[in-house]
Design an enzyme around this catalytic site. Structure first.
Site, PDB file in Angstrom:
ATOM      1  N   GLN A 168      29.283  52.202  19.837  1.00 42.06           N
ATOM      2  CA  GLN A 168      28.286  51.473  20.741  1.00 42.06           C
ATOM      3  C   GLN A 168      27.154  52.306  21.168  1.00 42.06           C
ATOM      4  OE1 GLN A 168      30.903  50.601  24.380  1.00 42.06           O
ATOM      5  NE2 GLN A 168      31.362  52.645  24.435  1.00 42.06           N
ATOM      6  N   HIS A 190      33.617  53.542  20.199  1.00 45.17           N
ATOM      7  CA  HIS A 190      34.529  52.729  21.160  1.00 45.17           C
ATOM      8  C   HIS A 190      35.913  52.723  20.961  1.00 45.17           C
ATOM      9  CE1 HIS A 190      34.832  48.633  23.099  1.00 45.17           C
ATOM     10  NE2 HIS A 190      35.826  49.243  23.453  1.00 45.17           N
ATOM     11  N   PHE A 236      39.577  55.958  29.322  1.00 42.99           N
ATOM     12  CA  PHE A 236      39.031  55.227  28.426  1.00 42.99           C
ATOM     13  C   PHE A 236      39.787  55.469  27.011  1.00 42.99           C
ATOM     14  CE2 PHE A 236      34.860  55.046  25.410  1.00 42.99           C
ATOM     15  CZ  PHE A 236      35.362  53.908  24.941  1.00 42.99           C
ATOM     16  N   GLU A 278      42.395  53.285  24.779  1.00 46.44           N
ATOM     17  CA  GLU A 278      42.376  53.022  23.473  1.00 46.44           C
ATOM     18  C   GLU A 278      43.561  53.316  22.703  1.00 46.44           C
ATOM     19  OE1 GLU A 278      39.792  51.597  21.489  1.00 46.44           O
ATOM     20  OE2 GLU A 278      38.915  51.362  23.648  1.00 46.44           O
ATOM     21  N   LYS A 291      46.337  50.633  23.536  1.00 49.74           N
ATOM     22  CA  LYS A 291      46.172  49.378  23.052  1.00 49.74           C
ATOM     23  C   LYS A 291      46.091  49.257  21.609  1.00 49.74           C
ATOM     24  CE  LYS A 291      43.068  45.305  23.203  1.00 49.74           C
ATOM     25  NZ  LYS A 291      41.928  44.534  23.588  1.00 49.74           N
ATOM     26  N   HIS A 292      45.368  50.313  20.934  1.00 51.55           N
ATOM     27  CA  HIS A 292      45.220  50.256  19.601  1.00 51.55           C
ATOM     28  C   HIS A 292      46.033  51.318  18.983  1.00 51.55           C
ATOM     29  CE1 HIS A 292      41.984  47.371  19.905  1.00 51.55           C
ATOM     30  NE2 HIS A 292      41.349  48.176  20.912  1.00 51.55           N
TER      31      HIS A 292
END
Ligand SMILES: *[C@@H]1O[C@H](CO)[C@@H](O)[C@H](O)[C@H]1NC(C)=O
Ligand SMILES: *[C@@H]1O[C@H](CO)[C@@H](O)[C@H](O)[C@H]1NC(C)=O
Ligand SMILES: *[C@@H]1O[C@H](CO)[C@@H](O)[C@H](O)[C@H]1NC(C)=O
Length: 222
Positions: A30, A57, A107, A111, A114-115
């Site tokens: 980003q 990101h 953050f 990440e 979730k991923h």
């Protein structure tokens, strides 16, 4: 009858073994200027204003059907002790812009949970972050754009010139996502590149993303 049962067994196996699998990654970066001048605004991390560069990101496992797995393993939550050696690199290449100001652990944890948990079979927690940092440095998006005369100085550039600059310099077609500044101008927000499912090399994206950008977009200062 026998073949029928065998087929069901095989199908079940197939479904079970592919349920946690994924086909490729998106490396998403980003432009901080486009987060900060939008209506969502931003907060600089505790360490201070990041340098004017693209920030990571995330590295997102994805399927070729366009959807993606998420939050795959609540038994392997983010553990900051595993990435102590990467923190200073993370602060410069993966800075948080969320408010209130913080050190970025939230953050990175988001990440991973979730991923990252969805590609755990390929990259453990430390590898997930170190691989993402390595890919980001390797592709050096800002360098590719600046070499083509595309600078983050508030001017507008065509989508085609941005895409061609990256494809020409690095060999892979990026997908560009725009957002709007507070005056409603379309601007360069995020750049997606695809990475093979082992996280070892960039590839041409197997799916096309439709991102809404004007033909000419702003590249704001940061
Ligand atoms: C996409 O593919 C994955 C893996 O095969 C599957 O689990 C998922 O349900 C599919 N999603 C859609 C929307 O088709
Ligand atoms: C976090 O990681 C460290 C270092 O690998 C390990 O010693 C510790 O047990 C982990 N903590 C949890 C809650 O898993
Ligand atoms: C931004 O840089 C480009 C390329 O050097 C230049 O043509 C343009 O005039 C600059 N825009 C501003 C607003 O300074």
């Amino acid at each position: 009858m026998k073949t029928h049962l065998l087929l069901i067994k095989l199908l079940t196996l197939l479904v079970l073994s592919t349920s946690q699998h994924f086909d490729f990654f998106y490396l998403v970066q980003q432009w901080p200027g486009s987060q900060c001048d939008s209506k969502f605004s931003c907060c600089y991390p505790t360490k201070g204003k990041p340098k004017p560069d693209f920030g990571i990101h995330g590295l997102w496992p994805n399927w070729i059907n366009g959807s993606y797995p998420s939050n795959c393993d609540s038994n392997s939550p983010f553990n900051s002790s595993e990435i102590i050696d990467l923190v200073s690199q993370m602060e410069s290449h993966w800075p948080t812009l969320s408010c209130p100001s913080n050190d970025g652990q939230k953050f990175w944890g988001y990440e991973w949970n979730k991923h990252g948990t969805c590609s755990k079979s390929v990259l453990d927690q430390h590898d997930f972050f170190s691989t993402t940092l390595k890919l980001k440095t390797q592709i050096n998006l800002l360098g590719a754009l600046q070499d083509a005369g595309i600078h983050p100085n508030g001017s507008e550039y065509t989508m085609t010139s941005i895409r061609d600059a990256i494809k020409g310099a690095r060999g892979y077609t990026p997908w560009i996502e725009c957002n709007r500044d507070v005056s409603g101008n379309s601007q360069l927000y995020q750049i997606y590149l695809c990475v093979d499912s082992s996280g070892s090399r960039f590839i041409e994206c197997p799916v096309t993303l439709a991102k809404k950008c004007s033909p000419s977009i702003k590249f704001p200062l940061f």
